[in-house]
Scaffold this motif. Sequence first.
Motif, PDB file in Angstrom:
ATOM      1  N   LEU A   1      26.483   4.547  47.279  1.00  0.00           N
ATOM      2  CA  LEU A   1      27.722   5.129  47.810  1.00  0.00           C
ATOM      3  C   LEU A   1      28.239   4.252  48.945  1.00  0.00           C
ATOM      4  CD1 LEU A   1      26.417   8.826  48.155  1.00  0.00           C
ATOM      5  CD2 LEU A   1      27.886   7.981  46.326  1.00  0.00           C
ATOM      6  N   HIS A   2      29.470   4.460  49.354  1.00  0.00           N
ATOM      7  CA  HIS A   2      29.955   3.758  50.540  1.00  0.00           C
ATOM      8  C   HIS A   2      29.124   4.241  51.735  1.00  0.00           C
ATOM      9  CE1 HIS A   2      33.198   2.310  48.122  1.00  0.00           C
ATOM     10  NE2 HIS A   2      33.616   3.533  47.858  1.00  0.00           N
ATOM     11  N   VAL A   3      28.599   3.296  52.493  1.00  0.00           N
ATOM     12  CA  VAL A   3      27.683   3.674  53.588  1.00  0.00           C
ATOM     13  C   VAL A   3      28.522   3.998  54.833  1.00  0.00           C
ATOM     14  CG1 VAL A   3      25.701   2.950  54.961  1.00  0.00           C
ATOM     15  CG2 VAL A   3      25.862   2.294  52.557  1.00  0.00           C
ATOM     16  N   THR A   4      28.911   5.250  54.917  1.00  0.00           N
ATOM     17  CA  THR A   4      29.799   5.716  55.992  1.00  0.00           C
ATOM     18  C   THR A   4      29.132   6.886  56.728  1.00  0.00           C
ATOM     19  OG1 THR A   4      30.796   7.415  54.598  1.00  0.00           O
ATOM     20  CG2 THR A   4      31.802   5.225  54.506  1.00  0.00           C
ATOM     21  N   THR A   5      29.787   7.332  57.781  1.00  0.00           N
ATOM     22  CA  THR A   5      29.260   8.475  58.539  1.00  0.00           C
ATOM     23  C   THR A   5      29.162   9.728  57.658  1.00  0.00           C
ATOM     24  OG1 THR A   5      31.501   8.965  59.314  1.00  0.00           O
ATOM     25  CG2 THR A   5      30.123   7.664  60.777  1.00  0.00           C
ATOM     26  N   GLU A   6      30.124   9.855  56.737  1.00  0.00           N
ATOM     27  CA  GLU A   6      30.129  11.042  55.872  1.00  0.00           C
ATOM     28  C   GLU A   6      28.977  10.967  54.870  1.00  0.00           C
ATOM     29  OE1 GLU A   6      32.857   9.029  56.412  1.00  0.00           O
ATOM     30  OE2 GLU A   6      33.713  10.362  57.934  1.00  0.00           O
ATOM     31  N   THR A   7      28.774   9.776  54.326  1.00  0.00           N
ATOM     32  CA  THR A   7      27.662   9.598  53.377  1.00  0.00           C
ATOM     33  C   THR A   7      26.331   9.867  54.079  1.00  0.00           C
ATOM     34  OG1 THR A   7      28.933   8.024  52.091  1.00  0.00           O
ATOM     35  CG2 THR A   7      26.536   7.916  51.850  1.00  0.00           C
ATOM     36  N   ALA A   8      26.226   9.448  55.342  1.00  0.00           N
ATOM     37  CA  ALA A   8      24.990   9.701  56.089  1.00  0.00           C
ATOM     38  C   ALA A   8      24.713  11.198  56.135  1.00  0.00           C
ATOM     39  CB  ALA A   8      25.120   9.139  57.506  1.00  0.00           C
TER      40      ALA A   8
ATOM     41  N   ASP B   1      26.051   7.979  42.107  1.00  0.00           N
ATOM     42  CA  ASP B   1      26.856   6.762  42.034  1.00  0.00           C
ATOM     43  C   ASP B   1      28.268   6.971  42.546  1.00  0.00           C
ATOM     44  OD1 ASP B   1      26.029   4.231  40.922  1.00  0.00           O
ATOM     45  OD2 ASP B   1      25.616   5.227  39.008  1.00  0.00           O
ATOM     46  N   ASP B   2      28.876   5.891  43.014  1.00  0.00           N
ATOM     47  CA  ASP B   2      30.317   5.867  43.266  1.00  0.00           C
ATOM     48  C   ASP B   2      30.827   4.603  42.582  1.00  0.00           C
ATOM     49  OD1 ASP B   2      32.887   5.613  44.252  1.00  0.00           O
ATOM     50  OD2 ASP B   2      32.384   6.410  46.225  1.00  0.00           O
ATOM     51  N   GLY B   3      31.119   4.729  41.279  1.00  0.00           N
ATOM     52  CA  GLY B   3      31.565   3.564  40.513  1.00  0.00           C
ATOM     53  C   GLY B   3      30.625   3.206  39.371  1.00  0.00           C
TER      54      GLY B   3
ATOM     55  N   ILE C   1      41.076  -1.122  50.441  1.00  0.00           N
ATOM     56  CA  ILE C   1      41.530  -1.424  51.800  1.00  0.00           C
ATOM     57  C   ILE C   1      41.163  -0.305  52.772  1.00  0.00           C
ATOM     58  CG2 ILE C   1      43.892  -0.495  51.476  1.00  0.00           C
ATOM     59  CD1 ILE C   1      42.830  -3.632  53.483  1.00  0.00           C
ATOM     60  N   ASN C   2      41.045   0.928  52.259  1.00  0.00           N
ATOM     61  CA  ASN C   2      40.751   2.060  53.153  1.00  0.00           C
ATOM     62  C   ASN C   2      39.323   2.003  53.703  1.00  0.00           C
ATOM     63  OD1 ASN C   2      39.692   2.606  50.619  1.00  0.00           O
ATOM     64  ND2 ASN C   2      39.983   4.810  50.789  1.00  0.00           N
ATOM     65  N   LEU C   3      38.434   1.362  52.954  1.00  0.00           N
ATOM     66  CA  LEU C   3      37.049   1.260  53.431  1.00  0.00           C
ATOM     67  C   LEU C   3      36.767  -0.119  54.015  1.00  0.00           C
ATOM     68  CD1 LEU C   3      35.912   3.426  50.603  1.00  0.00           C
ATOM     69  CD2 LEU C   3      34.797   3.678  52.822  1.00  0.00           C
ATOM     70  N   ALA C   4      37.518  -1.134  53.566  1.00  0.00           N
ATOM     71  CA  ALA C   4      37.306  -2.488  54.089  1.00  0.00           C
ATOM     72  C   ALA C   4      37.851  -2.588  55.517  1.00  0.00           C
ATOM     73  CB  ALA C   4      37.969  -3.517  53.185  1.00  0.00           C
TER      74      ALA C   4
ATOM     75  N   ALA D   1      39.450   0.085  57.264  1.00  0.00           N
ATOM     76  CA  ALA D   1      39.387   1.346  58.026  1.00  0.00           C
ATOM     77  C   ALA D   1      38.054   2.015  57.723  1.00  0.00           C
ATOM     78  CB  ALA D   1      40.589   2.226  57.683  1.00  0.00           C
ATOM     79  N   GLU D   2      37.966   3.319  57.872  1.00  0.00           N
ATOM     80  CA  GLU D   2      36.657   3.985  57.759  1.00  0.00           C
ATOM     81  C   GLU D   2      36.541   4.893  56.551  1.00  0.00           C
ATOM     82  OE1 GLU D   2      35.288   5.605  61.669  1.00  0.00           O
ATOM     83  OE2 GLU D   2      37.125   4.652  62.349  1.00  0.00           O
ATOM     84  N   GLY D   3      37.454   4.709  55.574  1.00  0.00           N
ATOM     85  CA  GLY D   3      37.426   5.589  54.408  1.00  0.00           C
ATOM     86  C   GLY D   3      38.050   6.930  54.742  1.00  0.00           C
ATOM     87  N   HIS D   4      37.867   7.873  53.838  1.00  0.00           N
ATOM     88  CA  HIS D   4      38.504   9.178  54.023  1.00  0.00           C
ATOM     89  C   HIS D   4      37.908   9.908  55.220  1.00  0.00           C
ATOM     90  CE1 HIS D   4      39.624   8.051  50.126  1.00  0.00           C
ATOM     91  NE2 HIS D   4      39.054   8.984  49.405  1.00  0.00           N
ATOM     92  N   PRO D   5      38.721  10.689  55.894  1.00  0.00           N
ATOM     93  CA  PRO D   5      38.216  11.503  56.998  1.00  0.00           C
ATOM     94  C   PRO D   5      37.145  12.498  56.529  1.00  0.00           C
ATOM     95  CG  PRO D   5      40.599  11.368  57.053  1.00  0.00           C
ATOM     96  CD  PRO D   5      40.173  10.765  55.755  1.00  0.00           C
TER      97      PRO D   5
ATOM     98  N   VAL E   1      37.721  15.909  54.555  1.00  0.00           N
ATOM     99  CA  VAL E   1      37.947  15.923  53.111  1.00  0.00           C
ATOM    100  C   VAL E   1      36.656  15.537  52.368  1.00  0.00           C
ATOM    101  CG1 VAL E   1      38.821  13.593  52.549  1.00  0.00           C
ATOM    102  CG2 VAL E   1      39.922  15.563  51.581  1.00  0.00           C
ATOM    103  N   MET E   2      35.871  14.619  52.963  1.00  0.00           N
ATOM    104  CA  MET E   2      34.593  14.255  52.333  1.00  0.00           C
ATOM    105  C   MET E   2      33.638  15.453  52.340  1.00  0.00           C
ATOM    106  SD  MET E   2      35.209  11.295  51.300  1.00  0.00           S
ATOM    107  CE  MET E   2      33.656  11.058  50.475  1.00  0.00           C
ATOM    108  N   ASP E   3      33.889  16.408  53.225  1.00  0.00           N
ATOM    109  CA  ASP E   3      33.083  17.631  53.276  1.00  0.00           C
ATOM    110  C   ASP E   3      33.036  18.281  51.889  1.00  0.00           C
ATOM    111  OD1 ASP E   3      31.671  19.745  54.387  1.00  0.00           O
ATOM    112  OD2 ASP E   3      33.480  20.827  55.002  1.00  0.00           O
TER     113      ASP E   3
ATOM    114  N   SER F   1      33.989  16.827  48.934  1.00  0.00           N
ATOM    115  CA  SER F   1      33.460  15.896  47.913  1.00  0.00           C
ATOM    116  C   SER F   1      31.942  15.920  47.941  1.00  0.00           C
ATOM    117  CB  SER F   1      33.929  14.466  48.202  1.00  0.00           C
ATOM    118  OG  SER F   1      35.302  14.441  48.438  1.00  0.00           O
ATOM    119  N   PHE F   2      31.384  15.870  49.154  1.00  0.00           N
ATOM    120  CA  PHE F   2      29.931  15.760  49.259  1.00  0.00           C
ATOM    121  C   PHE F   2      29.232  17.112  49.122  1.00  0.00           C
ATOM    122  CE2 PHE F   2      30.015  11.315  51.392  1.00  0.00           C
ATOM    123  CZ  PHE F   2      30.252  10.755  50.148  1.00  0.00           C
ATOM    124  N   ALA F   3      29.956  18.201  49.357  1.00  0.00           N
ATOM    125  CA  ALA F   3      29.409  19.514  48.980  1.00  0.00           C
ATOM    126  C   ALA F   3      29.214  19.520  47.468  1.00  0.00           C
ATOM    127  CB  ALA F   3      30.368  20.620  49.412  1.00  0.00           C
TER     128      ALA F   3
END
Length: 422
Positions: free
Chosen positions: A54-61, A128-130, A343-346, A348-352, A355-357, A359-361
């Motif tokens: 997955l994209h290694v972001t704060t939300e993924t953590a 997976d993401d992709g 471009i949103n992850l490269a 910036a920081e991806g989705h806020p 909203v990932m709340d 997706s990840f639920a």
Amino acid sequence: MTLNREHDIKNLELATGGRYRIEWAEREMPVLRAIRERFKAEKPLAGMRVSACLHVTTETANLMHTLQVGGADVVLCASNPLSTQDDVAASLVTDYEIPVYAIKGEDNEIYYDHIKAALDHQPHITMDDGADLVSTIHKTRRELLEGIVGGTEETTTGVIRLRAMAKDGALEFPVIAVNDSNTKHLFDNRYGTGQSTLDGVIRATNLLIAGRTIVVAGYGWCSRGIADRARGLGGNVVVTEVDPLRALEALMDGFRVMPMAEAARVGDIFITATGDINVLDVHHFEVMKPGALVANSGHFNVEINLKGLTEIAEGAPKLVRPYVEEYRVGGKPLYVLGEGRLINLAAAEGHPASVMDMSFANQALAAEYMVKNHADLSSNVYTIPLAIDNEIARLKLESMGIAIDTLTDEQAHYLSQWEEGT
Ligand code: ADE
């Protein structure tokens, strides 16, 4: 380069900052927090090895931590070479003891080495993401198939790949298409991609959107989010489409619609989110205005024909600021943002997180569903049951303090019969 088998990240010393940011995101993820509380008591993933790409972001953590609390033994690798937040990777290793294989800016070879390292974990569940884990397992790590109970998939592009595999009879375990949940694509794809894509373009360039012509390629859930947000910032938005129904929707939503060959001549900023290849091609670059910018928000870096652009460009591209490369074509400058990657992850920081709340639920509940139900599933692509999807929406509303009406018995009866009319 030799890979550190325990983890392979940029710098462990970044961990503290990463932890603070993970906790910041956590505040915005009440639905995932509620699931984590239940997982803590019930341990539905006990004994399960999960490999996540997955994209290694704060939300993924926060998702990884939730799976861990649910009893899973988790490892994580990046689902894109440019989307890793190195401080988050450091904190996951240091503070959460989760092995991570991801470094922002890794090349393709290391990207795949990291996927291999995550698969060495011998997962029962892939996340997976992709679809890179699923496709790597089916192509080169078939010995793992035996131990896998199922997978989950986050994104439109991955679901398209998986459905193609299932159609060919090539898919060898069940996968839940998280993207198909209403609480995923109607929010993450639309509002998440919409906001984070504009955020990425703006952080990379610091350009004013108002008064500029923004060409958005595609009118799926992601691209319509982008078109909406670009308009909200005062952009004059043109949409290109290949699907007549979507083109008609774009038109009636108030956007200009035209073929890319025409849009290429008028656009100032081009943003692709179609999931297909060469949406911006050489014949488009040739007619673009001097100074035009091109960016991609689709999953893979295939939507802008960078190879073609490199071939017609004079000299090597020049990095004029982070994430902005200048190419010269017929004497005019053209700018590619974020190497044509998301471009949103490269940039910036991806989705806020908010909203990932949702997706990840869906991801956490899909993993739980897979553990409980895999024996009844065949090697196919599944959607999460509507009752779970609706429950996520209910919890999200509740967390926002929003109450809604319920049907009276009389109304419920009315909807269930056919005799009563005027
Ligand atoms: N995809 C888009 N935005 C994301 C985020 N913030 N975290 C993980 N995956 C994402």
